[in-house]
Write an enzyme that holds these catalytic residues in place. Structure first.
Site: not given
Length: 258
Positions: A12, A131
């Site tokens: 990330d 998500d």
């Protein structure tokens, strides 16, 4: 399971650095993406996923230079996401060294972009990142109890996560990266119910993400239907042989690994 389970570290990236938080908040520096990519490649990772976690929310492009330098260091498939809005971004990512592109926010806003990208490059190039989170008290419940979020988990949509996965699979995505926003960064284990529900709805490969804290957390995700398992914190902050430990746990549970 017919094919070997893939173990995928996730990078990330925010402003050129690897970060990790809990439920996508409170980001903590985890190192240089190029150095970590090299380490994971040498450590036995099957693939790498590189997500520019603020590209969509900040409305800016993925850091292509970091993608290029990362791709130069690894010899395993590299998936890149964050700020991917259509054919042009996918084309640029592939030219900079990515093997696959991951799309989330832009596909929710305009589902036809899935058809456009897969028609142009083929299904194998496109990963849909979902998500998902359990619907919040006071909000409109979805049929499955899970809703799609966008902008790095910051915005709810009211869209049923299972139905969205099914629609995207019908439109031609090659894989689904299924990330539990509720479990993300908690190290309490994957959301097994979420994986099972999506597995029952689609035939495309599922990459389970969110919640891994120890090697023993991975086999239940595979048993629930994940074809690959993705994690960040456990690899960034754990011992250098953590990928090997995870593969051993999966193998000892009776599943094939690479």
């Amino acid at each position: 399971m017919a094919v070997a389970v893939r173990v995928i570290p996730c990078l990330d990236v925010d402003a050129g650095r690897v970060v990790k938080g809990i439920n996508f908040e409170g980001l903590r520096d985890a190192g240089d993406p190029v150095e970590l990519a090299h380490r994971y490649d040498n450590g036995g990772a099957d693939e790498l996923t590189f997500l520019d976690v603020t590209a969509s929310s900040g409305n800016r492009e993925t850091t292509f230079d970091v993608v290029r330098r990362t791709a130069e260091e690894v010899f395993i498939p590299l998936t890149v996401g964050g700020g991917v809005r259509g054919v042009a971004e996918v084309d640029k990512l592939l030219r900079y060294g990515a093997d696959k592109a991951s799309i989330n926010t832009a596909a929710v806003a305009r589902p036809d972009v899935i058809d456009e990208i897969t028609r142009h490059f083929g299904s194998q190039v496109l990963v849909l990142s979902v998500d998902a989170r359990r619907t919040r008290p006071g909000s409109e419940p979805t049929a499955s109890g899970f809703e799609v979020t966008t902008h790095g988990g910051r915005q709810g949509t009211g869209i049923d996560a299972i139905e969205w996965a099914r629609e995207a699979a019908d439109r031609g995505v090659g894989e689904i990266l299924l990330n539990s926003i509720d479990a993300d960064g908690t190290k309490d284990g994957f959301d097994i119910e979420l994986i099972r529900l999506v597995r029952a709805a689609v035939r495309v490969p599922i990459i389970a993400s969110g919640g891994a804290g120890k090697p023993e957390h991975f086999p239940p995700a595979v048993a629930a239907g994940a074809d690959a398992v993705l994690a960040a914190s456990i690899f960034h902050f754990g011992p250098v042989d953590m990928i090997s430990q995870v593969k051993t746990a999966i193998r000892e549970a009776g599943f094939e690994v690479r």
